[in-house]
Design a protein around this motif. Structure first.
Motif, PDB file in Angstrom:
ATOM      1  N   GLY A  46       0.804  -1.215   0.000  1.00  0.00           N
ATOM      2  CA  GLY A  46       0.000   0.000   0.000  1.00  0.00           C
ATOM      3  C   GLY A  46       0.833   1.260   0.000  1.00  0.00           C
ATOM      4  N   GLY A  47       1.924   1.258   0.765  1.00  0.00           N
ATOM      5  CA  GLY A  47       2.803   2.422   0.787  1.00  0.00           C
ATOM      6  C   GLY A  47       3.466   2.665  -0.557  1.00  0.00           C
ATOM      7  N   LEU A  48       3.917   1.595  -1.203  1.00  0.00           N
ATOM      8  CA  LEU A  48       4.534   1.748  -2.519  1.00  0.00           C
ATOM      9  C   LEU A  48       3.525   2.224  -3.547  1.00  0.00           C
ATOM     10  CD1 LEU A  48       6.766  -1.465  -2.609  1.00  0.00           C
ATOM     11  CD2 LEU A  48       7.528   0.895  -2.332  1.00  0.00           C
ATOM     12  N   SER A  49       2.285   1.737  -3.444  1.00  0.00           N
ATOM     13  CA  SER A  49       1.251   2.186  -4.375  1.00  0.00           C
ATOM     14  C   SER A  49       0.963   3.672  -4.214  1.00  0.00           C
ATOM     15  CB  SER A  49      -0.027   1.374  -4.146  1.00  0.00           C
ATOM     16  OG  SER A  49      -1.061   1.814  -5.001  1.00  0.00           O
ATOM     17  N   THR A  50       0.889   4.142  -2.965  1.00  0.00           N
ATOM     18  CA  THR A  50       0.658   5.567  -2.727  1.00  0.00           C
ATOM     19  C   THR A  50       1.812   6.409  -3.262  1.00  0.00           C
ATOM     20  OG1 THR A  50      -0.703   5.153  -0.781  1.00  0.00           O
ATOM     21  CG2 THR A  50       0.359   7.306  -0.921  1.00  0.00           C
ATOM     22  N   ALA A  51       3.043   5.969  -3.008  1.00  0.00           N
ATOM     23  CA  ALA A  51       4.201   6.710  -3.499  1.00  0.00           C
ATOM     24  C   ALA A  51       4.234   6.740  -5.023  1.00  0.00           C
ATOM     25  CB  ALA A  51       5.479   6.078  -2.953  1.00  0.00           C
ATOM     26  N   TYR A  52       3.850   5.641  -5.646  1.00  0.00           N
ATOM     27  CA  TYR A  52       3.912   5.568  -7.104  1.00  0.00           C
ATOM     28  C   TYR A  52       2.813   6.394  -7.758  1.00  0.00           C
ATOM     29  CZ  TYR A  52       3.735   3.633 -11.811  1.00  0.00           C
ATOM     30  OH  TYR A  52       3.709   3.496 -13.181  1.00  0.00           O
ATOM     31  N   LEU A  53       1.589   6.271  -7.256  1.00  0.00           N
ATOM     32  CA  LEU A  53       0.468   7.003  -7.840  1.00  0.00           C
ATOM     33  C   LEU A  53       0.446   8.462  -7.414  1.00  0.00           C
ATOM     34  CD1 LEU A  53      -2.354   4.335  -7.422  1.00  0.00           C
ATOM     35  CD2 LEU A  53      -1.002   4.824  -9.468  1.00  0.00           C
ATOM     36  N   GLY A  54       1.076   8.769  -6.264  1.00  0.00           N
ATOM     37  CA  GLY A  54       1.095  10.140  -5.776  1.00  0.00           C
ATOM     38  C   GLY A  54      -0.176  10.571  -5.097  1.00  0.00           C
ATOM     39  N   THR A  55      -1.052   9.635  -4.790  1.00  0.00           N
ATOM     40  CA  THR A  55      -2.316   9.969  -4.139  1.00  0.00           C
ATOM     41  C   THR A  55      -2.844   8.746  -3.406  1.00  0.00           C
ATOM     42  OG1 THR A  55      -4.570  10.795  -4.497  1.00  0.00           O
ATOM     43  CG2 THR A  55      -3.659   9.348  -6.172  1.00  0.00           C
ATOM     44  N   THR A  56      -3.689   8.996  -2.421  1.00  0.00           N
ATOM     45  CA  THR A  56      -4.339   7.916  -1.687  1.00  0.00           C
ATOM     46  C   THR A  56      -5.691   8.404  -1.212  1.00  0.00           C
ATOM     47  OG1 THR A  56      -4.097   6.331   0.130  1.00  0.00           O
ATOM     48  CG2 THR A  56      -3.369   8.577   0.555  1.00  0.00           C
ATOM     49  N   GLY A  57      -6.614   7.482  -1.035  1.00  0.00           N
ATOM     50  CA  GLY A  57      -7.957   7.833  -0.602  1.00  0.00           C
ATOM     51  C   GLY A  57      -8.783   6.581  -0.397  1.00  0.00           C
ATOM     52  N   PRO A  58      -9.947   6.702   0.213  1.00  0.00           N
ATOM     53  CA  PRO A  58     -10.765   5.514   0.509  1.00  0.00           C
ATOM     54  C   PRO A  58     -11.203   4.764  -0.739  1.00  0.00           C
ATOM     55  CG  PRO A  58     -11.996   7.550   0.921  1.00  0.00           C
ATOM     56  CD  PRO A  58     -10.574   7.948   0.702  1.00  0.00           C
ATOM     57  N   ASP A  59     -11.298   5.444  -1.877  1.00  0.00           N
ATOM     58  CA  ASP A  59     -11.704   4.759  -3.105  1.00  0.00           C
ATOM     59  C   ASP A  59     -10.663   3.759  -3.591  1.00  0.00           C
ATOM     60  OD1 ASP A  59     -14.014   6.217  -3.085  1.00  0.00           O
ATOM     61  OD2 ASP A  59     -13.297   7.757  -4.473  1.00  0.00           O
ATOM     62  N   HIS A  60      -9.440   3.869  -3.095  1.00  0.00           N
ATOM     63  CA  HIS A  60      -8.375   2.956  -3.510  1.00  0.00           C
ATOM     64  C   HIS A  60      -8.447   1.618  -2.786  1.00  0.00           C
ATOM     65  CE1 HIS A  60      -5.552   6.442  -4.921  1.00  0.00           C
ATOM     66  NE2 HIS A  60      -6.783   6.565  -5.347  1.00  0.00           N
ATOM     67  N   TYR A  61      -9.210   1.528  -1.712  1.00  0.00           N
ATOM     68  CA  TYR A  61      -9.162   0.351  -0.839  1.00  0.00           C
ATOM     69  C   TYR A  61     -10.559  -0.205  -0.597  1.00  0.00           C
ATOM     70  CZ  TYR A  61      -4.931   3.045  -0.026  1.00  0.00           C
ATOM     71  OH  TYR A  61      -3.792   3.788  -0.203  1.00  0.00           O
ATOM     72  N   THR A  62     -11.263  -0.460  -1.654  1.00  0.00           N
ATOM     73  CA  THR A  62     -12.613  -1.002  -1.542  1.00  0.00           C
ATOM     74  C   THR A  62     -12.552  -2.480  -1.137  1.00  0.00           C
ATOM     75  OG1 THR A  62     -12.632  -1.623  -3.879  1.00  0.00           O
ATOM     76  CG2 THR A  62     -13.411   0.586  -3.305  1.00  0.00           C
ATOM     77  N   PHE A  63     -13.702  -2.997  -0.744  1.00  0.00           N
ATOM     78  CA  PHE A  63     -13.766  -4.417  -0.374  1.00  0.00           C
ATOM     79  C   PHE A  63     -13.475  -5.310  -1.573  1.00  0.00           C
ATOM     80  CE2 PHE A  63     -16.273  -8.333   0.399  1.00  0.00           C
ATOM     81  CZ  PHE A  63     -15.567  -8.797   1.506  1.00  0.00           C
ATOM     82  N   GLU A  64     -13.760  -4.801  -2.755  1.00  0.00           N
ATOM     83  CA  GLU A  64     -13.453  -5.557  -3.968  1.00  0.00           C
ATOM     84  C   GLU A  64     -11.965  -5.859  -4.069  1.00  0.00           C
ATOM     85  OE1 GLU A  64     -13.901  -5.095  -8.841  1.00  0.00           O
ATOM     86  OE2 GLU A  64     -14.631  -3.535  -7.486  1.00  0.00           O
ATOM     87  N   LEU A  65     -11.128  -4.945  -3.583  1.00  0.00           N
ATOM     88  CA  LEU A  65      -9.688  -5.173  -3.610  1.00  0.00           C
ATOM     89  C   LEU A  65      -9.313  -6.369  -2.744  1.00  0.00           C
ATOM     90  CD1 LEU A  65      -6.904  -4.132  -4.538  1.00  0.00           C
ATOM     91  CD2 LEU A  65      -6.839  -2.727  -2.466  1.00  0.00           C
ATOM     92  N   ALA A  66      -9.940  -6.499  -1.582  1.00  0.00           N
ATOM     93  CA  ALA A  66      -9.662  -7.653  -0.713  1.00  0.00           C
ATOM     94  C   ALA A  66     -10.049  -8.958  -1.405  1.00  0.00           C
ATOM     95  CB  ALA A  66     -10.415  -7.493   0.603  1.00  0.00           C
ATOM     96  N   VAL A  67     -11.182  -8.952  -2.090  1.00  0.00           N
ATOM     97  CA  VAL A  67     -11.622 -10.151  -2.808  1.00  0.00           C
ATOM     98  C   VAL A  67     -10.664 -10.474  -3.948  1.00  0.00           C
ATOM     99  CG1 VAL A  67     -13.501 -11.157  -4.161  1.00  0.00           C
ATOM    100  CG2 VAL A  67     -14.014  -9.738  -2.156  1.00  0.00           C
ATOM    101  N   GLN A  68     -10.176  -9.450  -4.628  1.00  0.00           N
ATOM    102  CA  GLN A  68      -9.247  -9.675  -5.734  1.00  0.00           C
ATOM    103  C   GLN A  68      -7.948 -10.315  -5.251  1.00  0.00           C
ATOM    104  OE1 GLN A  68      -8.834  -5.832  -7.553  1.00  0.00           O
ATOM    105  NE2 GLN A  68     -10.828  -5.914  -8.554  1.00  0.00           N
ATOM    106  N   TYR A  69      -7.442  -9.869  -4.107  1.00  0.00           N
ATOM    107  CA  TYR A  69      -6.216 -10.478  -3.586  1.00  0.00           C
ATOM    108  C   TYR A  69      -6.448 -11.927  -3.184  1.00  0.00           C
ATOM    109  CZ  TYR A  69      -2.975  -6.571  -3.602  1.00  0.00           C
ATOM    110  OH  TYR A  69      -2.100  -5.586  -4.003  1.00  0.00           O
ATOM    111  N   LEU A  70      -7.611 -12.210  -2.598  1.00  0.00           N
ATOM    112  CA  LEU A  70      -7.923 -13.595  -2.253  1.00  0.00           C
ATOM    113  C   LEU A  70      -8.038 -14.441  -3.514  1.00  0.00           C
ATOM    114  CD1 LEU A  70      -8.495 -15.446   0.150  1.00  0.00           C
ATOM    115  CD2 LEU A  70     -10.915 -14.900  -0.104  1.00  0.00           C
ATOM    116  N   ALA A  71      -8.607 -13.854  -4.579  1.00  0.00           N
ATOM    117  CA  ALA A  71      -8.699 -14.570  -5.853  1.00  0.00           C
ATOM    118  C   ALA A  71      -7.314 -14.860  -6.413  1.00  0.00           C
ATOM    119  CB  ALA A  71      -9.516 -13.754  -6.846  1.00  0.00           C
TER     120      ALA A  71
END
Length: 348
Positions: free
Chosen positions: A236-261
């Motif tokens: 998550g830290g590397l993603s924020t540094a790379y994209l230059g932004t962070t917010g709640p829309d970046h960490y939806t529950f769908e992301l958790a399901v995608q990682y489990l997939a």
């Protein structure tokens, strides 16, 4: 003559990460490809590689928890959010470098992992999944209530510095990300081969038997949550540094399901399979975009809705893998390798 197996006459050979000449040659070839990639690939393809490398780091952490230890977690996106917000706050509020932000992210994730991991001492399977899912929503609700984290709008970073080096371009970020991803995979590989990794495997296979053999269930379950949370926070830290932004829309529950997939598609207990699956599924949006362009002429209605079906395609991929190839991508790789080693003889 076809080779019948690998035999070791010393313990050093059995413990080696690359015990055969073939593995060493393939490793060298992979290293050459990783080094040469940013020099031969275009800017957009370097961007795709950067995104895939970030996903690899996060997926490896979840594989250690769910695949290696057998603890189903839907809170991985929450740990990724912890890392993203920690790097964002450190970058916006201080003059410290990315390394300090990642350190704060890891410490925060390890502390919160104790909160998430404690229910695992009493809960299992779906009950644990529901508890971790509740933690995900609770964390996102909390971080959006503070001005320090930017509320519902998130944070925007000005620049990223590492050891006095200002990282600006995608190719510069590629260097940081590829070193981190390779290091994360090597550390995870050695963890799986260590006493801790063997204890995690015993907990996954049969926790009561592991406890009878002297494995401290509470300690090693909390270890697994802490390590997985640290990996997620780094991603998550590397993603924020790379994209230059962070917010709640970046960490939806769908992301958790995608990682489990990703872990399931790669092969639940396979670390190499998880890496392959992370690369493949992280590139799925781009593959869908290309498919949309190809179908725009003959099937315009399907092309217009193809990107909207991305979440559904994850489910389709999961069902197909579970029905056709339960061992995931790692099972496919093992079959190909066996065919290659036994060629021209048939293998049953």
């Amino acid at each position: 003559m076809a080779r019948s197996g690998n035999y070791h006459i010393r313990y050093e050979g059995e413990r080696a990460l690359w015990p055969t000449t073939g593995r060493r040659l393939w490793t060298v070839l992979l290293a050459v490809l990783l080094v040469a990639y940013p020099f031969v690939a275009g800017e957009y393809f370097v961007h795709l590689a950067n995104q895939a490398l970030i996903v690899v780091v996060g997926a490896v952490g979840l594989q250690l928890l769910t695949g290696q230890t057998g603890l189903i977690s839907l809170a991985h996106a929450a740990f990724i959010a912890v890392g993203g917000y920690a790097v964002g706050v450190v970058s916006v509020q201080t003059d410290l470098s990315l390394l300090a932000g990642l350190g704060a992210a890891v410490l925060s994730a390890v502390a919160l992992s104790l909160v998430v991991g404690l229910p695992s001492l009493r809960l299992e399977s779906l009950y644990l999944a529901i508890a971790t899912m509740a933690f995900h929503f609770a964390l996102l609700f909390t971080v959006t209530r503070f001005e320090l984290t930017g509320g519902n709008f998130g944070l925007r970073l000005d620049q990223t510095e590492l050891f006095g080096w200002t990282v600006n371009t995608r190719r510069e970020f590629y260097v940081v990300l590829v070193v981190t991803a390779v290091g994360a995979v090597l550390i995870a590989t050695n963890l799986r081969r260590s006493r801790t990794g063997r204890a995690w495997g015993a907990v996954r296979d049969r926790d009561l038997a592991a406890q009878a053999m002297g494995v401290n269930l509470a300690r090693f379950k909390l270890y697994a949550f802490a390590v997985s949370g640290a990996y997620g926070a780094i991603a998550g830290g590397l993603s924020t540094a790379y994209l230059g932004t962070t917010g709640p829309d970046h960490y939806t529950f769908e992301l958790a399901v995608q990682y489990l997939a990703i872990v399931i598609v790669g092969g639940l207990t396979s670390l190499p399979g998880t890496v392959m699956s992370a690369v493949l599924l992280s590139l799925m949006p781009e593959l869908l975009r290309l498919a949309t362009g190809w179908l725009q002429g003959p099937l315009p209605a399907l092309a217009d809705n193809l990107l909207l079906l991305q979440s559904g395609l994850y489910g389709v991929v999961l069902v197909v893998v579970l029905l056709v190839q339960p061992e995931g991508l790692n099972g496919v790789w093992v079959r190909v390798k066996r065919w290659w080693l036994n060629y021209p003889y048939s293998y049953r």
